[in-house]
Design a protein around this motif. Structure first.
Motif, PDB file in Angstrom:
ATOM      1  N   PRO A 169      -4.546  -3.091  17.982  1.00 43.35           N
ATOM      2  CA  PRO A 169      -3.726  -2.700  16.778  1.00 43.35           C
ATOM      3  C   PRO A 169      -2.627  -4.624  17.228  1.00 43.35           C
TER       4      PRO A 169
ATOM      5  N   GLU B 209       2.983  -4.894  14.335  1.00 41.15           N
ATOM      6  CA  GLU B 209       3.179  -4.870  13.308  1.00 41.15           C
ATOM      7  C   GLU B 209       5.257  -6.064  13.979  1.00 41.15           C
TER       8      GLU B 209
ATOM      9  N   LEU C 101      -9.866   1.590  11.060  1.00 38.95           N
ATOM     10  CA  LEU C 101      -8.252   1.389  10.490  1.00 38.95           C
ATOM     11  C   LEU C 101      -7.422   2.510  11.545  1.00 38.95           C
TER      12      LEU C 101
ATOM     13  N   GLU D 296      -2.737   1.101   8.819  1.00 44.37           N
ATOM     14  CA  GLU D 296      -3.760  -0.031   8.340  1.00 44.37           C
ATOM     15  C   GLU D 296      -3.887   1.009   7.412  1.00 44.37           C
TER      16      GLU D 296
ATOM     17  N   ALA E  99      -8.917  -4.597   9.809  1.00 45.39           N
ATOM     18  CA  ALA E  99      -7.959  -4.751   8.712  1.00 45.39           C
ATOM     19  C   ALA E  99      -7.674  -6.071   8.239  1.00 45.39           C
ATOM     20  N   SER E 100      -7.064  -7.159   8.644  1.00 46.37           N
ATOM     21  CA  SER E 100      -7.501  -7.964   8.160  1.00 46.37           C
ATOM     22  C   SER E 100      -8.725  -8.467   6.925  1.00 46.37           C
TER      23      SER E 100
END
Length: 332
Positions: free
Chosen positions: A189, A192, A224, A228, A266-267
């Motif tokens: 991922p 963040e 995910l 997310e 996720a984007s």
């Protein structure tokens, strides 16, 4: 030695000649058969390679240098011997060998290398953080904004006489046991922001979380993480509140996906949830219809013979009005 004349030529008998003639390029030229038999090891023939030079190392690599006059690239030892990922060094060497103007985007590099977009983008970020690569957003004379890439032979901020700083050691990652082989092969991922609070999955709508976790059954790439799923759950809950069913949401999020993702799944899902307008909810069911009165049959007017609807034979409305007026005049 005896000779015999045959025609115009003289044939000599060499059977008694013991010493081979000189110039025949054989190891025992110039020796008789008795001398050769007396010294069988006089000329040893060995197939073993010659001994290496005394100054050559006994272990490790031995370079066989070739002086190149064309089609070569000069790379500093600081870059070629950089500790870390071999993909980063390979990408840097490939970019350094390209002429000015060649595209070095992630898509162009993926077409040349067998690694995927995640490793290539990670290598570009490492080169950028080390000072070898710089990406600027510049405005062209036509007013368009484009990203230009600059590659430095020597990192920025490091002079030719100053040694480059050693790379920082990588933090060790705790090994995690993947639930399935598919999840283990999924890309890592995206990091963040450290200041952004992590949403809690327990506060999200359970039905929205169930819709998001079931997407990987339709497309195995839509795996995910907990963070997310918690971030995307409010948008899915808004769709559910608008009257859109889970099946319709799944179809809208998984239909016509690209063959290769340039970002995290996720984007892609967040973009579709944000940019796709909410579907129109189905209209409410119609109220039960009131029983309509029965349609009256057609009748023929006894006065004007016009057709009109009435439960029984008689006069139409015009004839009834005319008869009523005549009765009033007769009474008056």
């Amino acid at each position: 030695m005896r000779g015999r004349v045959t025609g115009r030529y003289v044939r000599r008998d060499n059977r008694k000649q013991i010493r081979p003639p000189a110039g025949t390029a054989i190891p025992i030229e110039g020796l008789t058969d008795q001398e050769v038999n007396a010294f069988p090891m006089a000329d040893p023939q060995s197939n073993a390679p010659l001994r290496a030079d005394a100054g050559a190392p006994t272990t490790g690599v031995i370079h066989v240098r070739t002086r190149l006059t064309a089609d070569f690239t000069v790379i500093s030892n600081a870059l070629a011997q950089r500790r870390g990922s071999a993909v980063t060094v390979g990408v840097a060497a490939y970019i350094a060998s390209l002429p000015d103007g060649c595209p070095v985007t992630i898509t162009a590099l993926c077409e040349h290398f067998s690694e995927g977009e995640i490793l290539i983008s990670r290598a570009l970020r490492e080169l950028e953080s080390a000072g070898y690569l710089e990406r600027r957003r510049e405005r062209t004379p036509t007013g368009q904004v484009r990203t230009r890439t600059y590659f430095y032979d020597v990192p920025r901020g490091v002079g030719p006489d100053d040694p480059p700083k050693p790379p920082k050691p990588r933090p060790r990652k705790r090994p995690t046991v993947p639930e399935t082989r598919r999840e283990a092969a999924a890309p890592a991922p995206a990091p963040e922001e450290p200041d952004s609070p992590a949403p809690a999955l327990t506060d999200a709508d359970p039905e929205a979380v169930a819709v998001l976790t079931a997407l990987r059954r339709v497309d195995p790439r839509l795996v995910l993480s907990v963070r997310e799923a918690a971030r995307l759950a409010p948008a899915v809950a808004e769709w559910l509140a608008a009257g859109v069913g889970p099946r319709e949401i799944t179809d809208l999020l998984t239909v016509r996906l690209p063959d290769r993702f340039r970002a995290r799944p996720a984007s892609v899902l967040a973009f579709r949830l944000r940019e796709t307008p909410l579907p129109v909810p189905p209209p409410p069911p119609l109220p039960p219809s009131v029983q309509r009165p029965a349609v009256l049959p057609f009748q023929t007017c006894d006065g004007c013979e016009r057709a009109f609807r009435a439960p029984g034979p008689g006069h139409c409305r015009s004839c009834r009005d005319r008869l009523a007026g005549e009765c009033l005049r007769a009474a008056g």
